[in-house]
Motif scaffolding. Structure first.
Motif, PDB file in Angstrom:
ATOM      1  N   UNK A  37     -37.572   5.199 -17.061  1.00 20.86           N
ATOM      2  CA  UNK A  37     -36.889   6.078 -16.158  1.00 20.86           C
ATOM      3  C   UNK A  37     -37.056   7.533 -16.600  1.00 20.86           C
ATOM      4  N   UNK A  38     -37.146   7.769 -17.910  1.00 27.33           N
ATOM      5  CA  UNK A  38     -37.308   9.150 -18.380  1.00 27.33           C
ATOM      6  C   UNK A  38     -38.574   9.779 -17.810  1.00 27.33           C
ATOM      7  N   UNK A  39     -39.639   8.976 -17.756  1.00 21.42           N
ATOM      8  CA  UNK A  39     -40.901   9.498 -17.242  1.00 21.42           C
ATOM      9  C   UNK A  39     -40.797   9.802 -15.745  1.00 21.42           C
ATOM     10  N   UNK A  40     -40.071   8.984 -15.006  1.00 20.37           N
ATOM     11  CA  UNK A  40     -39.903   9.243 -13.574  1.00 20.37           C
ATOM     12  C   UNK A  40     -39.064  10.495 -13.339  1.00 20.37           C
ATOM     13  N   UNK A  41     -38.032  10.691 -14.152  1.00 25.02           N
ATOM     14  CA  UNK A  41     -37.214  11.907 -14.028  1.00 25.02           C
ATOM     15  C   UNK A  41     -38.067  13.128 -14.364  1.00 25.02           C
ATOM     16  N   UNK A  42     -38.859  13.031 -15.448  1.00 26.80           N
ATOM     17  CA  UNK A  42     -39.727  14.150 -15.833  1.00 26.80           C
ATOM     18  C   UNK A  42     -40.743  14.441 -14.734  1.00 26.80           C
ATOM     19  N   UNK A  43     -41.277  13.390 -14.120  1.00 28.29           N
ATOM     20  CA  UNK A  43     -42.249  13.582 -13.036  1.00 28.29           C
ATOM     21  C   UNK A  43     -41.593  14.264 -11.837  1.00 28.29           C
ATOM     22  N   UNK A  44     -40.381  13.850 -11.507  1.00 25.69           N
ATOM     23  CA  UNK A  44     -39.671  14.466 -10.381  1.00 25.69           C
ATOM     24  C   UNK A  44     -39.415  15.946 -10.651  1.00 25.69           C
TER      25      UNK A  44
ATOM     26  N   UNK B 242     -26.737  16.639 -17.391  1.00 25.99           N
ATOM     27  CA  UNK B 242     -27.084  16.971 -18.774  1.00 25.99           C
ATOM     28  C   UNK B 242     -28.272  16.138 -19.253  1.00 25.99           C
ATOM     29  N   UNK B 243     -28.296  14.859 -18.893  1.00 26.61           N
ATOM     30  CA  UNK B 243     -29.425  14.012 -19.282  1.00 26.61           C
ATOM     31  C   UNK B 243     -30.707  14.473 -18.609  1.00 26.61           C
ATOM     32  N   UNK B 244     -30.631  14.823 -17.339  1.00 26.89           N
ATOM     33  CA  UNK B 244     -31.817  15.308 -16.628  1.00 26.89           C
ATOM     34  C   UNK B 244     -32.318  16.615 -17.243  1.00 26.89           C
ATOM     35  N   UNK B 245     -31.408  17.493 -17.621  1.00 33.78           N
ATOM     36  CA  UNK B 245     -31.795  18.748 -18.278  1.00 33.78           C
ATOM     37  C   UNK B 245     -32.509  18.446 -19.588  1.00 33.78           C
ATOM     38  N   UNK B 246     -31.928  17.553 -20.383  1.00 37.11           N
ATOM     39  CA  UNK B 246     -32.514  17.215 -21.681  1.00 37.11           C
ATOM     40  C   UNK B 246     -33.897  16.604 -21.511  1.00 37.11           C
TER      41      UNK B 246
ATOM     42  N   UNK C 181     -36.335  19.303 -20.614  1.00 34.70           N
ATOM     43  CA  UNK C 181     -36.657  20.143 -21.773  1.00 34.70           C
ATOM     44  C   UNK C 181     -37.652  19.442 -22.692  1.00 34.70           C
ATOM     45  N   UNK C 182     -37.425  18.131 -22.928  1.00 37.66           N
ATOM     46  CA  UNK C 182     -38.346  17.374 -23.777  1.00 37.66           C
ATOM     47  C   UNK C 182     -39.739  17.326 -23.159  1.00 37.66           C
ATOM     48  N   UNK C 183     -39.807  17.121 -21.857  1.00 33.74           N
ATOM     49  CA  UNK C 183     -41.098  17.030 -21.175  1.00 33.74           C
ATOM     50  C   UNK C 183     -41.834  18.374 -21.231  1.00 33.74           C
ATOM     51  N   UNK C 184     -41.115  19.472 -20.990  1.00 33.69           N
ATOM     52  CA  UNK C 184     -41.750  20.796 -21.032  1.00 33.69           C
ATOM     53  C   UNK C 184     -42.225  21.160 -22.434  1.00 33.69           C
ATOM     54  N   UNK C 185     -41.497  20.701 -23.448  1.00 38.72           N
ATOM     55  CA  UNK C 185     -41.867  20.998 -24.830  1.00 38.72           C
ATOM     56  C   UNK C 185     -42.993  20.096 -25.329  1.00 38.72           C
ATOM     57  N   UNK C 186     -43.350  19.084 -24.526  1.00 40.83           N
ATOM     58  CA  UNK C 186     -44.426  18.184 -24.921  1.00 40.83           C
ATOM     59  C   UNK C 186     -43.990  17.127 -25.920  1.00 40.83           C
ATOM     60  N   UNK C 187     -42.696  16.971 -26.078  1.00 39.80           N
ATOM     61  CA  UNK C 187     -42.192  15.956 -26.994  1.00 39.80           C
ATOM     62  C   UNK C 187     -42.152  14.616 -26.277  1.00 39.80           C
ATOM     63  N   UNK C 188     -42.159  13.557 -27.027  1.00 36.94           N
ATOM     64  CA  UNK C 188     -42.173  12.224 -26.439  1.00 36.94           C
ATOM     65  C   UNK C 188     -40.896  11.910 -25.690  1.00 36.94           C
ATOM     66  N   UNK C 189     -41.040  11.110 -24.648  1.00 38.04           N
ATOM     67  CA  UNK C 189     -39.881  10.697 -23.868  1.00 38.04           C
ATOM     68  C   UNK C 189     -39.425   9.290 -24.222  1.00 38.04           C
TER      69      UNK C 189
END
Length: 91
Positions: free
Chosen positions: A1-8, A27-31, A34-42
């Motif tokens: 689900x994290x990847x789908x949120x990041x994609x959205x 807050x979870x969507x923001x986090x 942020x992780x996706x933009x920073x290139x950190x693993x989801x």
């Protein structure tokens, strides 16, 4: 689900829209964004499965108590633990 949120979020959805769509907190969507933009693993982080030492002592005490008598009620075990060992009983 994290990847789908990041994609959205990458596709232009607002944080609030993504949170509502996937039924997570803003807050979870923001986090996640942020992780996706920073290139950190989801991927989920590894959790430590060891029990705290306080809990282990309580488990040992209850297990010993239950071995001594077969028909304990939960209330009776809890009351004995509170009287004999208030720290491990959570009081």
């Amino acid at each position: 689900m994290r990847w789908r949120i990041a994609a959205a979020l990458t596709e232009g959805a607002s944080v609030r829209e993504a949170a509502a769509r996937f039924e997570v907190s803003v807050a979870s969507a923001v986090r996640i964004g942020q992780l996706a933009r920073a290139g950190q693993g989801l991927a989920a982080k590894k959790r430590d499965s060891q029990r705290p030492l306080r809990l282990l002592s309580a488990v040992d005490a209850v297990t010993t108590r239950l071995a001594s008598k077969v028909d304990w009620t939960v209330r009776a075990v809890a009351s004995v633990e509170v009287v004999e060992n208030p720290v491990s009983a959570g009081v």
